[in-house]
Write a protein that holds these residues in place. Structure first.
Motif, mmCIF file in Angstrom:
data_model
loop_
_atom_site.group_PDB
_atom_site.id
_atom_site.type_symbol
_atom_site.label_atom_id
_atom_site.label_comp_id
_atom_site.label_asym_id
_atom_site.label_seq_id
_atom_site.Cartn_x
_atom_site.Cartn_y
_atom_site.Cartn_z
ATOM 1 N N THR A 125 -3.917 10.756 2.080
ATOM 2 C CA THR A 125 -4.437 10.433 0.759
ATOM 3 C C THR A 125 -4.034 9.021 0.397
ATOM 4 N N ILE A 126 -4.560 8.483 -0.720
ATOM 5 C CA ILE A 126 -4.446 7.060 -1.002
ATOM 6 C C ILE A 126 -3.179 6.657 -1.736
ATOM 7 N N HIS A 175 -10.928 3.400 -4.461
ATOM 8 C CA HIS A 175 -10.740 4.286 -3.307
ATOM 9 C C HIS A 175 -10.791 5.763 -3.699
ATOM 10 N N MET A 176 -10.809 6.062 -4.987
ATOM 11 C CA MET A 176 -10.779 7.458 -5.408
ATOM 12 C C MET A 176 -11.917 8.290 -4.804
ATOM 13 N N PRO A 177 -13.145 7.742 -4.666
ATOM 14 C CA PRO A 177 -14.212 8.550 -4.056
ATOM 15 C C PRO A 177 -13.971 8.899 -2.595
ATOM 16 N N LEU A 178 -12.978 8.281 -1.960
ATOM 17 C CA LEU A 178 -12.654 8.673 -0.591
ATOM 18 C C LEU A 178 -12.082 10.080 -0.535
ATOM 19 N N ILE A 179 -11.470 10.517 -1.637
ATOM 20 C CA ILE A 179 -10.808 11.831 -1.620
ATOM 21 C C ILE A 179 -11.318 12.775 -2.701
ATOM 22 N N CYS A 234 -5.964 6.075 6.839
ATOM 23 C CA CYS A 234 -5.048 7.133 6.396
ATOM 24 C C CYS A 234 -5.805 8.358 5.899
ATOM 25 N N VAL A 235 -6.886 8.140 5.162
ATOM 26 C CA VAL A 235 -7.680 9.268 4.676
ATOM 27 C C VAL A 235 -8.317 10.014 5.847
ATOM 28 N N ASP A 236 -8.814 9.271 6.837
ATOM 29 C CA ASP A 236 -9.443 9.896 7.995
ATOM 30 C C ASP A 236 -8.465 10.740 8.801
ATOM 31 N N GLN A 279 0.835 -1.186 0.000
ATOM 32 C CA GLN A 279 0.000 0.000 0.000
ATOM 33 C C GLN A 279 0.883 1.254 0.000
ATOM 34 N N ASP A 280 0.267 2.384 -0.304
ATOM 35 C CA ASP A 280 1.066 3.575 -0.616
ATOM 36 C C ASP A 280 0.308 4.833 -0.196
ATOM 37 N N ALA A 281 -0.108 4.862 1.053
ATOM 38 C CA ALA A 281 -0.842 6.034 1.533
ATOM 39 C C ALA A 281 0.129 7.071 2.080
#
Length: 486
Positions: free
Chosen positions: A412-413, A426-430, A406-408, A340-342
């Protein structure tokens, strides 16, 4: 299998040795370095020049097939996976450095040039290429451009987009355009900046102009050894808060240390440690020793049980070895790896690392961390066996929770690996529906027919309106890792 007429056209453009259609040879191109996603391409084409790329793209377009640009295949987001029998256009044979203009500190090269080879070629001129992905001895500049890659030293020097000044790009219809170039800002829109990081969805870069930097006068490298990874994270935050600017700050956690030390990449890290923090300063000799001493003091204050300092280049290489070879060593723990790469605010590192550990325990998964701590770019590595369907499903759920965590936290993702196939859901998370529609609009300007690397980066276009929580845009989610198994 692609039509015989297309095979003939591709062979006519690149020669028989530049076209791969044999099923057993295509297996090599089923995935990138994210092995959870595997899709066999319809064919692989290996051109050597811009003219050949244009001919190849025109031929593929005439048959209405999708195209997937591919560099060295070291990507970690499924971005080079060929969905629906797409034709892979590989740039590995486009590996020439066309010019090094030392006076203007720039180079022009083909996309298949290996990252580290550019710096080696520039070294006799007293120059180097700053972006240094950990895979720099294998990854290519073209792939770096597609993903806007970073690396350990991006804390001080920035990522790929800072250094790309010009591009020759072949578009989806086979036409070629020149964006920027000659080391100066071109009038009008920043199309170079728009293209860098487009993940193969806008076109294929066939020539790349980059800026070079002078080699630093001096370098100082430290290794802080910690019994708690949270303490290493706190040391990172303290160093930056004090106004220091290291060239790099990298954390390797306990499971990764033990994997490295049990491999041919052994670097001499204490195997009972739970974190190692590599810190490097470079630049003018004046002030380097003072900055290094202050950083060592911050490590000690944060709980480091030991702080080592490299005395020469050999010791510096040894201190970096554990970090640079970590991903290879993790193969000793499990056959598959989901990286992963947050990216999160530095001040949240201790709490985020605790949260990631708790997620791993809850899903009964081994999670190893090795990451660019200086800019909060986390790389939680979830280790698994893709043959175990239950484990794959747990990996998917754990990965989603890590992204949400991480977004919370204000993150960012992705920081450098790109969105690709793995993180597009996951794009709609940001991003809300309006932003996603705007991105689709830009993409269609470059590729109206949607043939360049389809199925990557963006979920399917959202409906008009909608809440910012992204509801209604999940239908574009890719198949899970479990569904992607061959």
């Amino acid at each position: 299998m692609i039509p015989a007429s297309l095979t003939r056209s591709l062979v006519g453009a690149c020669g028989r040795d530049g076209v791969i259609v044999d099923e057993d040879r295509l297996v090599v191109y089923e995935s990138d370095a994210l092995t959870a996603y595997r899709h066999r391409p319809g064919a692989v084409v290996l051109p050597r020049t811009t003219a050949q790329v244009r001919a190849v793209v025109r031929a593929i377009a005439q048959h209405g097939l999708p195209i997937v640009p591919r560099g060295a295949g070291t990507g970690l987001s499924g971005g080079a996976v060929a969905l629906d029998g797409a034709v892979v256009v590989g740039t590995a044979r486009m590996n020439r450095i066309l010019a090094i203009d030392a006076a203007n500190r720039r180079a022009v090269l083909q996309p298949g040039v290996i990252n580290s080879e550019l710096s080696e070629a520039a070294r006799p001129h007293g120059l180097h290429y700053a972006p240094d992905p950990s895979s720099q001895t294998a990854c290519t500049i073209g792939g770096n451009v597609a993903e806007n890659s970073g690396g350990p030293h991006c804390l001080k020097y920035g990522v790929t987009s800072r250094y790309v000044t010009g591009l020759t790009v072949v578009l989806a219809d086979g036409s070629a355009v020149r964006l920027g170039g000659r080391g100066r800002d071109a009038p009008g829109y920043d199309l170079v900046g728009l293209f860098v990081g487009s993940e193969g969805c806008f076109g294929i870069a066939t020539e790349i102009e980059v800026g070079l930097l002078p080699l630093p006068e001096g370098v100082r490298t430290l290794l802080g050894v910690f019994d708690r990874i949270e303490d290493a994270g706190r040391a990172v935050s303290d160093i930056v808060s004090a106004g220091l600017l290291p060239a790099a700050m990298e954390i390797v956690d306990g499971p990764t240390i033990r994997a490295v030390e049990d491999s041919v990449f052994a670097a001499g890290y204490p195997t009972d440690a739970e974190a190692a923090l590599v810190i490097e300063f470079d630049g003018m000799e004046a002030g380097l020793d003072a900055d290094t001493a202050r950083a060592a003091a911050f490590c000690a204050d944060a709980g480091a049980r030991e702080v080592r300092s490299a005395r020469d280049e050999n010791e510096r290489t040894a201190l970096w070895k554990g970090r640079k070879k970590a991903f290879g060593a993790l193969g000793r723990i499990a056959p598959d790896l989901l990286v992963q790469d947050a990216t999160v605010p530095r001040t949240t590192l201790p709490s985020i690392l605790r949260g990631i550990s708790e997620i791993g325990k809850r899903y009964r998964l081994v999670v190893a961390n090795v990451f660019h701590a200086g800019d909060g770019n986390l790389h939680p590595n979830i280790l698994f066996d893709r043959r175990d369907r239950d484990e794959l499903e747990r990996v998917e759920r754990a990965s989603g929770e890590i992204m949400q965590l991480c977004v919370d936290s204000g993150g960012t993702i992705t920081g450098e690996h790109g969105v690709g196939l793995d993180k597009k859901h996951h794009m709609p998370l940001i991003h809300g529906p309006a932003e996603l529609r705007a991105m689709w609009g830009v993409r269609r300007v470059f590729d109206p027919a949607g043939v360049m690397n389809p199925g990557k980066v963006l979920p399917e276009p959202p409906p008009a309106g909608g809440a910012r929580d992204g509801s209604g845009v999940q239908e574009g989610r890719p198949a899970t890792a479990a569904a992607a198994r061959p």
